[in-house]
Structures are given as structure tokens and as C-alpha cells.
Motif scaffolding. Structure first.
Motif, PDB file in Angstrom:
ATOM      1  N   GLY A  56      -5.749 -26.600  11.968  1.00  0.00           N
ATOM      2  CA  GLY A  56      -5.060 -27.868  11.705  1.00  0.00           C
ATOM      3  C   GLY A  56      -3.946 -27.769  10.670  1.00  0.00           C
ATOM      4  N   GLY A  57      -3.683 -26.577  10.153  1.00  0.00           N
ATOM      5  CA  GLY A  57      -2.715 -26.440   9.073  1.00  0.00           C
ATOM      6  C   GLY A  57      -1.335 -26.028   9.531  1.00  0.00           C
ATOM      7  N   MET A  58      -0.508 -25.583   8.571  1.00  0.00           N
ATOM      8  CA  MET A  58       0.902 -25.293   8.873  1.00  0.00           C
ATOM      9  C   MET A  58       1.063 -24.115   9.825  1.00  0.00           C
ATOM     10  N   LEU A  59       0.240 -23.087   9.673  1.00  0.00           N
ATOM     11  CA  LEU A  59       0.312 -21.961  10.607  1.00  0.00           C
ATOM     12  C   LEU A  59      -0.396 -22.291  11.926  1.00  0.00           C
ATOM     13  N   GLY A  60      -1.479 -23.044  11.820  1.00  0.00           N
ATOM     14  CA  GLY A  60      -2.259 -23.399  13.015  1.00  0.00           C
ATOM     15  C   GLY A  60      -1.424 -24.071  14.091  1.00  0.00           C
ATOM     16  N   LEU A  88     -15.049 -27.990  12.800  1.00  0.00           N
ATOM     17  CA  LEU A  88     -15.909 -26.833  12.519  1.00  0.00           C
ATOM     18  C   LEU A  88     -15.586 -26.286  11.135  1.00  0.00           C
ATOM     19  N   VAL A 101     -15.878 -23.288   8.467  1.00  0.00           N
ATOM     20  CA  VAL A 101     -16.125 -21.829   8.473  1.00  0.00           C
ATOM     21  C   VAL A 101     -17.205 -21.402   7.471  1.00  0.00           C
ATOM     22  N   LEU A 119      -7.764 -18.838  10.574  1.00  0.00           N
ATOM     23  CA  LEU A 119      -6.650 -19.333   9.748  1.00  0.00           C
ATOM     24  C   LEU A 119      -7.164 -20.243   8.642  1.00  0.00           C
ATOM     25  N   ALA A 159      -8.401 -21.723   5.335  1.00  0.00           N
ATOM     26  CA  ALA A 159      -8.291 -21.298   3.936  1.00  0.00           C
ATOM     27  C   ALA A 159      -7.990 -22.484   3.038  1.00  0.00           C
ATOM     28  N   VAL A 187      -5.999 -13.629   8.799  1.00  0.00           N
ATOM     29  CA  VAL A 187      -4.681 -13.721   8.161  1.00  0.00           C
ATOM     30  C   VAL A 187      -4.860 -13.586   6.648  1.00  0.00           C
ATOM     31  N   ALA A 222      -2.859 -12.306   2.768  1.00  0.00           N
ATOM     32  CA  ALA A 222      -1.680 -12.778   2.039  1.00  0.00           C
ATOM     33  C   ALA A 222      -1.146 -11.718   1.082  1.00  0.00           C
ATOM     34  N   LYS A 265      -8.942 -13.712  -0.660  1.00  0.00           N
ATOM     35  CA  LYS A 265      -8.258 -13.144   0.507  1.00  0.00           C
ATOM     36  C   LYS A 265      -8.552 -11.640   0.592  1.00  0.00           C
ATOM     37  N   GLY A 308       3.570 -13.530   3.941  1.00  0.00           N
ATOM     38  CA  GLY A 308       4.213 -13.753   2.640  1.00  0.00           C
ATOM     39  C   GLY A 308       4.289 -15.241   2.339  1.00  0.00           C
ATOM     40  N   TRP A 309       5.424 -15.685   1.815  1.00  0.00           N
ATOM     41  CA  TRP A 309       5.605 -17.111   1.513  1.00  0.00           C
ATOM     42  C   TRP A 309       5.771 -17.859   2.820  1.00  0.00           C
ATOM     43  N   MET A 310       4.755 -18.612   3.182  1.00  0.00           N
ATOM     44  CA  MET A 310       4.747 -19.283   4.488  1.00  0.00           C
ATOM     45  C   MET A 310       5.717 -20.457   4.499  1.00  0.00           C
ATOM     46  N   LYS A 338       3.900 -26.239   1.446  1.00  0.00           N
ATOM     47  CA  LYS A 338       4.434 -25.227   0.543  1.00  0.00           C
ATOM     48  C   LYS A 338       5.868 -25.491   0.091  1.00  0.00           C
TER      49      LYS A 338
END
Ligand SMILES: NC(=O)c1ccc[n+]([C@@H]2O[C@H](COP(=O)([O-])OP(=O)(O)OC[C@H]3O[C@@H](n4cnc5c(N)ncnc54)[C@H](OP(=O)(O)O)[C@@H]3O)[C@@H](O)[C@H]2O)c1
Length: 314
Positions: free
Chosen positions: A12-16, A44, A46, A67, A69, A108, A110, A137, A157-159, A169
Motif C-alpha cells: 500500500g505504500g509508495m513503492l507498492g 495482512l 507481516v 515491501l 516497512a 527490498v 536500503a 533492514k 536509495g532515496w526513494m 519522502k
């Protein structure tokens, strides 16, 4: 033929967002998170091993992608046990599921696993995290390598990415300030890193997991910069360089707000990806220009929705 199945944790996040969009083109995706902010997400946690094992057994994926975190460095410093349970034990739980059902896992990691004393870090340099987030991490990396044969660890790196709603971010923090009318910004010039665009990261991950060159990879956009340089470039991409002044400052300027220790340099080099002919990441400036347009479009869309809303009478 039935589609391949992938199960994603913390989606559900920025990378997801980018990972979901990329994988759903060809996979049957089960996307999960504790923050169910999309209709395609299922709850769910983790930290809950039994729930993971049960859902993996039911769904029967051929790949697990973690993903999930807690990525707020200050929050992690203040809540070290909670950070460890999510960032470290969460990955151990997923590795256990991978081991039990013989499923390949993606973790993933960092650039924060390094202490920042070197200028550049390649895939083989020794991690030595300086903050709670980085320690969690790094634990995730170690446990994955110890428990599994079929794993991919991708260090970001800096996402940047995810848009106005999901990006927690640096880029979105700057965008929010200028959107609110700020004409002057203060940005640190003594922290260096490698921006990493979620869209490139997701499609690079997608390409690599089609093969079986398992292992640990640095995976960042090419090039590197200081926070100040990234902010300057971003303001240029937004076409605001004449209107917004950026003042370079030292990290001490933000020491109360950003009190977690941070490495001076988090610059990663994609050495292994390059040598194996698997480097699909673009240069950070090209990605930032693309992302700036995404943010501008989202803002316009948001504004036009607001204009279209019926006005309430007093
Ligand atoms: N953001 C960065 O700058 C950066 C840099 C390098 C690597 N990474 C790594 O990239 C991965 C993706 O992070 P991101 O940038 O997409 O961060 P993000 O936007 O914060 O996404 C992480 C997602 O995980 C969820 N989550 C937190 N605790 C969870 C739990 N116990 N069970 C399931 N989901 C949980 C979060 O929910 P809440 O929002 O409710 O907490 C959030 O939706 C993480 O492994 C992160 O460590 C991030």
C-alpha cells in the motif's frame, strides 16, 4: 495457461503502487498491507507469522515480494522494538514462508545499511548501519541470505515516486511546501545519495525476477547527488527556479526535526547489475523530470475536482 501468482506484502505504500501496477500486467497478484488504502489491497500484518503461512498456503504464489516497512527514521528511533518487529522479524517471517513452501522471495533493502564513511558503496561493501531503521533492514538481509537459496535482495536509495497521496519522502515534502506557496526553501547540502524512482525500480525488479540470477543487488538510479542538488533539479523540473529560492544548509539546521543519525553518504553503485547486463535503471534526473510531471498533473486534477464540487451555502 493460468497466470503466474505473486504475493506482495506492504503493497500500500509508495513503492507498492509501482510494483502492483507492473506485476498486474502479467501476474495474478495478491497485494497486502496493514494500511488497506486501495480496493485491491487485503489486510495482512507481516509481524503475524501464522496469518502469513495461512494466506500463502491458500493462494499458492510462485513468488513472494516484501515491501512492508516502517520507513520514518525518527519514528524508528523512538520505537525500536516496533521497528524491529516490522523491518526485521517481518522479513524473517516471510523467509520462513518461502522456506516452508519453497518459494523464491524478494526483499527490498536500503542504502541505510551503510555507515556513510565511504563515498560510494558497491554490492559487496560491508554494511554497518548507524540508525534503528538501518539495523532492521540489515537484519532482514542477513536472515534472508541465511535461510533461503532462492532470494533477491534489492537495495534502494532515496526513494521517489508514488504521487501526492503515497510519497512520504523528500520530493513530496518539497512539493507540498511549494504547493503551499513557499518562496524560500532550506535544504541540506552535506548528505549525499542516489535517488531511486519507484517506477524504474518496479520494472527492473520485474525483469530480474523472470530469471534465476538470485542474490543481493544494489539497484538505484544512475548518478548521485546531495539533497540540495536534488531539490534544485526538482524546482527546475517544476519550472519554478525564478520563483523559489533554495538555501543550502548544514544538517545541524534540522537536528531537532530529523534527529535520527544519518550516514553522510548513501551513494550506491549498481556494480553487479551492470556486470551481468541487468541494469534497467535510468539516470535520476530523467526520472525526476518524469515524476515532476506526474505530481503536477495530480495537483491539477485535484484542483479541478475541487472546483467541480458544489459550493456549500453558509
Ligand atoms: N522510502 C524510502 O526512501 C526507501 C528507501 C530505501 C528502501 N526502502 C524500502 O522499500 C520498501 C518499500 O517502502 P516504501 O518506500 O514503499 O515505504 P512506504 O510507502 O512506507 O510503504 C511501506 C508499507 O508497508 C506498510 N506496513 C508497515 N508495517 C507493516 C506491517 N507490519 N505489515 C504489513 N505492512 C506494513 C506501511 O503501512 P503504514 O503506512 O501504515 O506504515 C506502508 O503501506 C521497504 O522495504 C523500505 O524499507 C524505502
Amino acid at each position: 495457461m493460468s497466470k503466474k501468482k505473486v504475493m506482495i506484502f506492504g503493497c500500500g505504500g509508495m513503492l507498492g503502487k509501482a510494483v502492483y501496477e507492473k506485476f498486474k500486467e502479467r501476474y495474478d497478484v495478491l497485494a497486502t498491507d496493514i494500511d488497506v488504502n486501495e480496493t485491491w489491497l487485503e489486510y495482512l500484518d507481516v509481524r503475524d507469522l501464522n496469518a502469513i503461512l495461512k494466506r500463502v498456503a491458500d493462494f499458492g504464489p510462485g513468488l513472494l515480494i516484501n515491501l512492508a516497512a516502517l520507513t520514518d527514521l525518527e519514528y524508528c528511533e523512538k520505537h525500536p522494538q516496533e521497528a524491529w518487529l516490522t523491518n526485521a522479524l517481518g522479513q524473517e517471517n516471510i523467509a520462513l514462508a518461502g522456506q516452508k513452501f519453497d518459494i523464491a522471495c524478494v526483499y527490498v533493502s536500503a542504502a541505510s545499511v551503510f555507515d556513510g564513511k565511504q563515498e560510494f558503496y558497491n554490492d559487496a561493501d560491508n554494511p554497518k548501519p548507524v540508525n534503528v531503521y538501518g539495523k532492521g533492514k540489515y537484519y532482514g538481509e542477513v536472515v534472508t541470505q541465511q535461510m533461503l537459496k532462492k532470494y533477491f535482495i534489492f537495495r534502494a536509495g532515496w526513494m521517489m515516486g508514488g504521487g501526492i497521496k503515497k510519497d512520504k519522502k523528500f520530493i513530496n515534502k518539497i512539493f507540498k511546501q511549494v504547493s503551499a506557496g513557499a518562496k524560500e526553501l532550506f535544504v541540506v547540502e552535506d548528505k549525499h545519495g542516489t535517488p531511486t524512482y519507484t517506477v524504474d525500480f518496479a520494472s527492473s525488479m520485474y525483469n530480474i525476477v523472470q530469471g534465476d540470477f538470485y542474490g543481493l543487488y544494489n539497484m538505484v538510479c544512475t548518478g548521485s547527488a546531495s539533497r540540495y542538488e536534488v531539490a534544485k533539479e526538482f524546482i527546475k523540473c517544476l519550472g519554478l527556479e525564478k520563483e523559489v529560492k533554495i538555501n543550502p544548509v548544514n544538517s545541524a539546521y534540522f537536528e531537532k526535526e530529523y534527529f535520527a543519525p544519518r550516514p553522510k553518504s548513501e551513494k550506491l553503485i549498481n556494480l553487479k547489475l551492470q556486470k551481468r547486463g541487468m541494469l534497467y535503471m535510468r539516470e535520476w534526473k530523467e526520472c525526476l523530470a518524469e515524476y515532476a510531471q506526474v505530481l503536477k498533473k495530480e495537483k491539477l486534477k485535484h484542483a479541478s475536482h475541487k472546483d467541480a464540487e458544489p459550493q456549500r451555502k453558509e
